[in-house]
Design an enzyme around this catalytic site. Structure first.
Site, PDB file in Angstrom:
ATOM      1  N   SER A 109       0.857  -1.187   0.000  1.00 56.63           N
ATOM      2  CA  SER A 109       0.000   0.000   0.000  1.00 56.63           C
ATOM      3  C   SER A 109       0.896   1.241   0.000  1.00 56.63           C
ATOM      4  CB  SER A 109      -0.876  -0.036   1.246  1.00 56.63           C
ATOM      5  OG  SER A 109      -1.619   1.150   1.352  1.00 56.63           O
ATOM      6  N   LYS A 159      -1.098  -1.116  -4.442  1.00 56.29           N
ATOM      7  CA  LYS A 159      -2.286  -0.310  -4.147  1.00 56.29           C
ATOM      8  C   LYS A 159      -1.849   1.103  -3.851  1.00 56.29           C
ATOM      9  CE  LYS A 159      -4.729  -0.188  -0.005  1.00 56.29           C
ATOM     10  NZ  LYS A 159      -5.463  -0.891   1.066  1.00 56.29           N
ATOM     11  N   LYS A 176      -3.101   4.945  -2.484  1.00 55.31           N
ATOM     12  CA  LYS A 176      -4.151   5.707  -1.813  1.00 55.31           C
ATOM     13  C   LYS A 176      -4.562   6.833  -2.756  1.00 55.31           C
ATOM     14  CE  LYS A 176      -4.115   3.664   2.298  1.00 55.31           C
ATOM     15  NZ  LYS A 176      -5.297   3.060   2.922  1.00 55.31           N
ATOM     16  N   ASP A 219      -7.305   2.884  -3.155  1.00 56.81           N
ATOM     17  CA  ASP A 219      -8.043   2.917  -1.885  1.00 56.81           C
ATOM     18  C   ASP A 219      -8.357   4.365  -1.537  1.00 56.81           C
ATOM     19  OD1 ASP A 219      -9.097   2.570   0.623  1.00 56.81           O
ATOM     20  OD2 ASP A 219      -7.267   1.756   1.533  1.00 56.81           O
ATOM     21  N   GLU A 232     -11.206   0.404  -3.680  1.00 55.90           N
ATOM     22  CA  GLU A 232     -11.468   0.101  -2.267  1.00 55.90           C
ATOM     23  C   GLU A 232     -12.133   1.273  -1.563  1.00 55.90           C
ATOM     24  OE1 GLU A 232      -8.003  -1.452  -0.330  1.00 55.90           O
ATOM     25  OE2 GLU A 232      -8.794  -1.090   1.674  1.00 55.90           O
ATOM     26  N   ASP A 244     -13.747  -2.088   2.883  1.00 54.22           N
ATOM     27  CA  ASP A 244     -12.839  -2.170   4.026  1.00 54.22           C
ATOM     28  C   ASP A 244     -13.610  -1.681   5.260  1.00 54.22           C
ATOM     29  OD1 ASP A 244     -10.904  -1.616   5.972  1.00 54.22           O
ATOM     30  OD2 ASP A 244      -9.525  -0.573   4.654  1.00 54.22           O
ATOM     31  N   LYS A 304      -9.608  -6.865   7.999  1.00 55.69           N
ATOM     32  CA  LYS A 304      -8.651  -6.480   9.038  1.00 55.69           C
ATOM     33  C   LYS A 304      -9.211  -7.078  10.316  1.00 55.69           C
ATOM     34  CE  LYS A 304      -7.218  -2.219   6.818  1.00 55.69           C
ATOM     35  NZ  LYS A 304      -7.556  -0.795   6.667  1.00 55.69           N
ATOM     36  N   GLY A 358      -3.833  -4.056   6.449  1.00 49.14           N
ATOM     37  CA  GLY A 358      -2.962  -3.742   7.579  1.00 49.14           C
ATOM     38  C   GLY A 358      -3.305  -2.388   8.161  1.00 49.14           C
TER      39      GLY A 358
HETATM   40 MG   LIG Z   1      -8.442   0.490   3.078  1.00 54.34          MG
END
Ligand SMILES: [Mg+2]
Length: 361
Positions: free
Chosen positions: A130, A155, A157, A181, A206, A231, A255, A283
């Site tokens: 990420s 991934k 952000k 995400d 996401e 998520d 998670k 995570g």
């Molecule tokens: Mg997320």
């Protein structure tokens, strides 16, 4: 019996930026119990600020110390603890810290590595990475390094209005498995912006809408061809079932801390499987302790997508465990020792320690 707690503050190698803001260190709550020569550990995935969800380190300490810890005084099976703790509404992250302490304890009592104790495991976790928002040059550099290291999924952000990052990344890396995400940054009026992401051949988008939503995600899923991953929205097996029932999800980021521990996370994974969905393990920038739990869970057969369980050397210069996980060719193997298999680096723990104490149960 006593539970020890430790609040530690570990600086990040580089600040981590999401649509919530920028973090410079991980402030973690760690728990330890010792009984009959067995030493068990866990970590709460809360942070000092209630940004990811409503819980934070202070609420976790309150819920654990004042209400939940007494339910583990006889070291019950994790599912028994969850049953007892049902009267405490919400506060999954606090409950998960105790629930996972029991998983570590019982797998050690049974002399089994945690990853085998929880269920059918393939014996390794597939690992993605990420990448936080930063200047595009910096992100491209990080991605290039991650690709060369063998990460199985990248991934990035994103946030509302920063979709240009996706174009830049896709232009530079036309073939990598890529996902985005948004951490709930979009509103229903942003549907066109989100539909526009279809052109980048993403593995999934996401959590575009806020964490309490299922309805708008379900509407979005009808409009776009990119799979939708949830998520923050999935806080229980019941929520997962609803999400699949109304067509709000293709993929779930599990998670265990957010879902209240392994007992409930296993149910979420099974529900996804029954509905033709996919799951992976996310995570919360955990220390080596929380990460050991994530890697054990991510190695389960039920978990079919690469997760965000990249090794901590990416985030911290020094972890609080002596044997941090190392990735090889995009996979991490859990340790074969009983329980979580990581050994605490006491010197490192002291160095990062902000606060410590005991909870009597
Ligand atoms: Mg997320």
């Amino acid at each position: 019996m006593q539970i020890n707690f430790y609040r530690v503050r570990i600086p990040f190698l580089r600040p981590f930026t999401t649509s919530f803001g920028t973090e410079n260190y991980r402030e973690a709550l760690l728990f330890r119990l010792v009984h009959d020569g067995i030493e068990a550990y866990s970590e709460a995935v809360t942070s000092p600020i209630p940004d990811y969800g409503y819980e934070d380190n202070a609420t976790a300490m309150h819920i654990i110390g004042d209400f939940a810890a007494k339910y583990i005084s006889d070291l019950p099976d994790p599912s028994v603890f969850m049953e007892r703790a049902r009267g405490i509404k919400g506060h999954n992250m606090a409950k998960a810290a105790l629930e996972m302490l029991l998983w570590d304890y019982h797998s050690k009592v049974n002399d089994q590595p945690l990853y085998r104790y929880i269920g059918k495991s393939r014996g390794y976790a597939n690992v993605g990475i990420s990448i936080g928002m930063a200047k595009i040059e910096e992100m491209l550099e990080q991605i290039e390094k991650a690709v060369s290291m063998g990460y199985k999924r990248i991934k990035i952000k994103i946030a509302r209005g920063r979709e240009g990052l996706v174009r830049e990344v896709r232009d530079a890396f036309p073939d990598i498995p890529l996902s985005v995400d948004a951490n709930g940054d979009y509103t229903p009026s942003d549907m066109p912006r989100l539909k526009d992401l279809d052109r980048y051949d993403l593995e999934y988008i996401e959590q575009p809408f806020p964490g309490d939503d299922l309805i708008y995600h379900s509407r979005l899923k009808k409009e776009i061809s990119t799979p939708v991953c949830l998520d923050e929205s999935i806080t229980s097996a019941d929520k997962a079932r609803k999400a699949f029932d109304i067509g709000a999800a293709d993929v779930i980021n599990i998670k265990p801390g957010r879902i209240g521990g392994f007992t409930e996370s296993l149910k979420v994974a099974e529900i996804a499987r029954e509905n033709g969905g996919h799951v992976w393990v996310g995570g919360m920038l955990e220390t080596g302790i929380g990460r050991a739990f994530n890697i054990a869970f991510a190695s389960l057969d039920l978990v079919d997508y690469p997760g965000d369980t990249s090794p901590n050397e990416k985030y911290f210069s020094r972890d609080i465990v002596k044997n941090p996980f190392r990735m090889k060719n995009g996979i991490i193997e859990p340790y074969h020792d009983p329980g979580i298999g990581v050994r605490i680096d006491e010197e490192s723990l002291l160095r990062y320690l902000v606060d410590a104490g005991t909870i009597s149960v």
